[in-house]
Design a protein around this motif. Sequence first.
Motif, PDB file in Angstrom:
ATOM      1  N   LEU A 111       0.825  -1.206   0.000  1.00 48.40           N
ATOM      2  CA  LEU A 111       0.000   0.000   0.000  1.00 48.40           C
ATOM      3  C   LEU A 111       0.862   1.261   0.000  1.00 48.40           C
ATOM      4  O   LEU A 111       0.537   2.244  -0.690  1.00 48.40           O
ATOM      5  CB  LEU A 111      -0.946  -0.009   1.205  1.00 48.40           C
ATOM      6  N   LEU A 115      -0.107   3.645  -3.276  1.00 49.17           N
ATOM      7  CA  LEU A 115      -1.039   4.767  -3.139  1.00 49.17           C
ATOM      8  C   LEU A 115      -0.474   6.057  -3.730  1.00 49.17           C
ATOM      9  O   LEU A 115       0.706   6.359  -3.615  1.00 49.17           O
ATOM     10  CB  LEU A 115      -1.405   4.977  -1.667  1.00 49.17           C
ATOM     11  N   ASP A 119      -6.196   9.101  -4.271  1.00 48.61           N
ATOM     12  CA  ASP A 119      -6.732   7.748  -4.465  1.00 48.61           C
ATOM     13  C   ASP A 119      -7.957   7.484  -3.592  1.00 48.61           C
ATOM     14  O   ASP A 119      -8.061   7.989  -2.465  1.00 48.61           O
ATOM     15  CB  ASP A 119      -5.668   6.703  -4.128  1.00 48.61           C
ATOM     16  N   VAL A 121      -9.624   4.238  -1.868  1.00 46.27           N
ATOM     17  CA  VAL A 121      -9.253   2.877  -1.482  1.00 46.27           C
ATOM     18  C   VAL A 121     -10.450   2.202  -0.829  1.00 46.27           C
ATOM     19  O   VAL A 121     -11.112   2.794   0.041  1.00 46.27           O
ATOM     20  CB  VAL A 121      -8.069   2.892  -0.496  1.00 46.27           C
ATOM     21  N   ALA A 135      -3.597   3.361   5.322  1.00 48.81           N
ATOM     22  CA  ALA A 135      -3.806   3.989   4.017  1.00 48.81           C
ATOM     23  C   ALA A 135      -4.272   5.428   4.175  1.00 48.81           C
ATOM     24  O   ALA A 135      -3.825   6.329   3.448  1.00 48.81           O
ATOM     25  CB  ALA A 135      -4.825   3.185   3.212  1.00 48.81           C
ATOM     26  N   VAL A 147     -10.671   6.610   2.030  1.00 50.79           N
ATOM     27  CA  VAL A 147     -10.718   5.183   2.326  1.00 50.79           C
ATOM     28  C   VAL A 147     -12.147   4.829   2.685  1.00 50.79           C
ATOM     29  O   VAL A 147     -12.762   5.499   3.531  1.00 50.79           O
ATOM     30  CB  VAL A 147      -9.772   4.808   3.484  1.00 50.79           C
ATOM     31  N   VAL A 234      -7.959   1.365  -5.629  1.00 49.32           N
ATOM     32  CA  VAL A 234      -7.349   0.189  -5.007  1.00 49.32           C
ATOM     33  C   VAL A 234      -8.393  -0.519  -4.155  1.00 49.32           C
ATOM     34  O   VAL A 234      -9.128   0.127  -3.397  1.00 49.32           O
ATOM     35  CB  VAL A 234      -6.145   0.584  -4.122  1.00 49.32           C
TER      36      VAL A 234
END
Length: 314
Positions: A111, A115, A119, A121, A135, A147, A234
Amino acid sequence: MDYRDGVVRRVAWEVPHTAGRALGADAARRLARVVGSAEGLTEAGVTRVAHRISPRLADQNPHLVKIPPQWATTDIAVRRQGLQWRLDLRDNLQAVLYYAGRYEPAVSRFLRAELRPGDVVLDVGANIGLHSLGAAKQLKDLGGGRVIAFEPAEDSLDKLRAAAERNDLTDLITLVPAALGERTHQAALHADPRYDPADSGVRSLQADGEVVQDVPVIRLDDWVREHSLERLDVIKLDVEGSETAALGGATRTLVRLQPRAVLVEDKRPDLRRRLHAVLDELGYRSTGTSFDHNTLFRPDRRGDTNVTRRHSLR
């Protein structure tokens, strides 16, 4: 694999045991944390610490000095990987993080390398947020991102929420109290009978231990549509054997948003062929690289047209 202690490691790990007999569990735990953190500097060392803790693996590794369950405590504060945690050491994941200083270090390393600023995630099976928070912290350092953490278990989600607040990461994390599957329904989340019911990392919808909680199961495609998600970069998917079901409810999302990396737990040979076939149908190919039993898949751009046609009417 048969892990064995050499003379130096055996002597080092006997020190906490000696202290425990003389001074009690608190002293043993503190000293074991020092020894474990030194051992956890290597990825092989993290694995050995996990084998020292796991009751299921104890008989398989008779030559390792063990960390007994009597040293566990239900709430202990610690700083790990640049984050503040409050851990329940009855859970193997949290115990490994406490004693070794890291958990799934290869996933964390992936990660960190993967990253990019901005991003989005998706962490499915987020547990207490080990990778979600890591993250989020990295995205914050990079300038921003998001996230989305799916976790159905109330106790794990409460820990994740509290840790996000404690580490000033709430603005970057969206918490979803649900499991993912092929259809919307209610399901029983079971403990693994080989572990303590508090061991949240081994709970699943397929286990046959006691029921921990009834949880909602939803389709990712439905959630993405309802929340107008327009970007996904991701995915990390670790749901103790329900990975193919989660992917079955995510076909539109993967085809439309095409995340560049899908990291999926892939440690069960009986499920591997079906898991790879589902991802293959969605246009994702294994890179042949694995991180802590999680296989990395990337989009196969040659199949974009066919994949889009296959799933356009679903």
